[in-house]
Design a protein around this motif. Structure first.
Motif, PDB file in Angstrom:
ATOM      1  N   VAL A  19       0.858  -1.184   0.000  1.00 17.38           N
ATOM      2  CA  VAL A  19       0.000   0.000   0.000  1.00 17.38           C
ATOM      3  C   VAL A  19       0.894   1.234   0.000  1.00 17.38           C
ATOM      4  O   VAL A  19       1.716   1.419   0.906  1.00 17.38           O
ATOM      5  CB  VAL A  19      -0.931   0.019   1.230  1.00 17.38           C
ATOM      6  N   ALA A  20       0.731   2.091  -1.006  1.00 14.60           N
ATOM      7  CA  ALA A  20       1.496   3.328  -1.082  1.00 14.60           C
ATOM      8  C   ALA A  20       1.066   4.255   0.057  1.00 14.60           C
ATOM      9  O   ALA A  20      -0.107   4.282   0.437  1.00 14.60           O
ATOM     10  CB  ALA A  20       1.272   4.015  -2.427  1.00 14.60           C
ATOM     11  N   SER A  21       1.998   5.013   0.578  1.00 10.36           N
ATOM     12  CA  SER A  21       1.692   5.875   1.719  1.00 10.36           C
ATOM     13  C   SER A  21       0.628   6.924   1.401  1.00 10.36           C
ATOM     14  O   SER A  21      -0.182   7.264   2.259  1.00 10.36           O
ATOM     15  CB  SER A  21       2.962   6.556   2.227  1.00 10.36           C
ATOM     16  N   ASP A  22       0.584   7.423   0.164  1.00 10.40           N
ATOM     17  CA  ASP A  22      -0.417   8.431  -0.186  1.00 10.40           C
ATOM     18  C   ASP A  22      -1.790   7.823  -0.473  1.00 10.40           C
ATOM     19  O   ASP A  22      -2.780   8.534  -0.600  1.00 10.40           O
ATOM     20  CB  ASP A  22       0.048   9.296  -1.354  1.00 10.40           C
ATOM     21  N   PHE A  23      -1.883   6.496  -0.547  1.00 13.10           N
ATOM     22  CA  PHE A  23      -3.169   5.827  -0.746  1.00 13.10           C
ATOM     23  C   PHE A  23      -4.114   6.121   0.404  1.00 13.10           C
ATOM     24  O   PHE A  23      -5.299   6.348   0.205  1.00 13.10           O
ATOM     25  CB  PHE A  23      -2.966   4.307  -0.882  1.00 13.10           C
ATOM     26  N   TYR A  24      -3.581   6.136   1.624  1.00 11.79           N
ATOM     27  CA  TYR A  24      -4.420   6.353   2.804  1.00 11.79           C
ATOM     28  C   TYR A  24      -5.081   7.732   2.788  1.00 11.79           C
ATOM     29  O   TYR A  24      -6.254   7.855   3.123  1.00 11.79           O
ATOM     30  CB  TYR A  24      -3.598   6.165   4.082  1.00 11.79           C
ATOM     31  N   ASP A  25      -4.349   8.756   2.376  1.00  8.68           N
ATOM     32  CA  ASP A  25      -4.928  10.101   2.289  1.00  8.68           C
ATOM     33  C   ASP A  25      -6.024  10.149   1.233  1.00  8.68           C
ATOM     34  O   ASP A  25      -7.076  10.767   1.443  1.00  8.68           O
ATOM     35  CB  ASP A  25      -3.845  11.136   1.952  1.00  8.68           C
ATOM     36  N   ALA A  26      -5.790   9.500   0.097  1.00  8.98           N
ATOM     37  CA  ALA A  26      -6.793   9.479  -0.971  1.00  8.98           C
ATOM     38  C   ALA A  26      -8.043   8.728  -0.520  1.00  8.98           C
ATOM     39  O   ALA A  26      -9.175   9.165  -0.777  1.00  8.98           O
ATOM     40  CB  ALA A  26      -6.213   8.840  -2.227  1.00  8.98           C
ATOM     41  N   LEU A  27      -7.852   7.605   0.152  1.00  4.36           N
ATOM     42  CA  LEU A  27      -8.989   6.828   0.656  1.00  4.36           C
ATOM     43  C   LEU A  27      -9.754   7.622   1.703  1.00  4.36           C
ATOM     44  O   LEU A  27     -10.994   7.642   1.701  1.00  4.36           O
ATOM     45  CB  LEU A  27      -8.504   5.499   1.237  1.00  4.36           C
ATOM     46  N   ASP A  28      -9.038   8.292   2.582  1.00  3.53           N
ATOM     47  CA  ASP A  28      -9.667   9.107   3.612  1.00  3.53           C
ATOM     48  C   ASP A  28     -10.529  10.208   2.980  1.00  3.53           C
ATOM     49  O   ASP A  28     -11.650  10.466   3.430  1.00  3.53           O
ATOM     50  CB  ASP A  28      -8.599   9.714   4.522  1.00  3.53           C
TER      51      ASP A  28
END
Length: 55
Positions: A19-28
């Motif tokens: 999981v790319a670190s910026d994926f979490y911000d996009a999902l959020d």
């Protein structure tokens, strides 16, 4: 923006995927938009309770 997701749960749900670190911000951001839309639909129907049908 509030953290609406749990990173560990996302990682677990995606099993063996990286999981790319910026994926979490996009999902959020997606979850936040989904919640705002659901709240708007509830208000448009004169309800203060958000229900599954508002999704």
């Amino acid at each position: 923006m509030a953290d609406l997701i749990v990173k560990a749960a996302v990682k677990e749900a995606l099993d063996d995927m990286n999981v790319a670190s910026d994926f979490y911000d996009a999902l959020d951001a997606e979850v936040e938009e989904l919640l705002e839309d659901a709240a708007r639909r509830a208000e448009e129907n004169d309800r203060k309770t958000v229900q599954p049908r508002d999704l």
